[in-house]
Scaffold this motif. Structure first.
Motif, short mmCIF file in Angstrom:
data_model
loop_
_atom_site.label_atom_id
_atom_site.label_comp_id
_atom_site.label_asym_id
_atom_site.label_seq_id
_atom_site.Cartn_x
_atom_site.Cartn_y
_atom_site.Cartn_z
N THR A 1 19.40 32.50 64.30
CA THR A 1 17.95 32.37 64.21
C THR A 1 17.40 33.31 63.15
OG1 THR A 1 17.64 34.02 65.95
CG2 THR A 1 17.71 31.72 66.64
N THR B 1 24.98 39.82 70.25
CA THR B 1 24.29 39.48 69.00
C THR B 1 24.52 40.56 67.95
OG1 THR B 1 22.24 40.57 69.69
CG2 THR B 1 22.44 38.22 70.18
N GLN C 1 27.16 30.87 68.43
CA GLN C 1 26.43 30.05 69.40
C GLN C 1 25.05 29.69 68.85
OE1 GLN C 1 25.44 31.98 73.16
NE2 GLN C 1 26.44 30.26 74.17
N SER C 2 24.42 30.67 68.15
CA SER C 2 23.12 30.39 67.53
C SER C 2 22.89 31.34 66.38
CB SER C 2 21.99 30.52 68.55
OG SER C 2 21.86 31.87 68.96
#
Length: 107
Positions: free
Chosen positions: A37, A87, A34-35
């Motif tokens: 970073t 995560t 999803q992401s």
């Protein structure tokens, strides 16, 4: 459910010749990131999970791209999905790191 029946053995005898089995869906949906970073030297991947599946973050550099993924080092401890977005972090990042998010069904 399905039934298997064995018959006509060669060089042996049959004990129980009929069995019933069930096919359980062993496939997981693709692990979608999803992401991703980068902050303070740490890469964080966020991704939706399937409850009960195990997720492992593996990495390599360009030299390892042709090696089997199973031989890539593990960046973070595996986690078990719970149906929500979770995560995984990698604190040893550099610009030449490639990631694979590996999903497996836990027995």
């Amino acid at each position: 459910n399905f039934t298997v029946t064995l018959s006509n053995p060669v060089n042996g005898t049959l004990g129980t010749a009929t069995a019933t089995g069930t096919i359980v869906d062993g496939f997981l949906p693709a692990a979608n990131v999803q992401s991703l970073t980068f902050a303070a030297g740490t890469a964080t991947l966020a991704f939706p999970t399937v409850a009960g599946a195990s997720y492992t973050l593996r990495y390599t550099n360009a030299a390892g791209l042709f090696a089997p993924i199973s031989t890539w080092p593990v960046a973070a401890s595996s986690i078990t999905g719970n149906g929500s977005v979770l995560t995984l972090n990698d604190s040893a990042t550099n610009a030449n790191r490639f990631y694979v998010l590996q999903a497996t069904r836990t027995p």
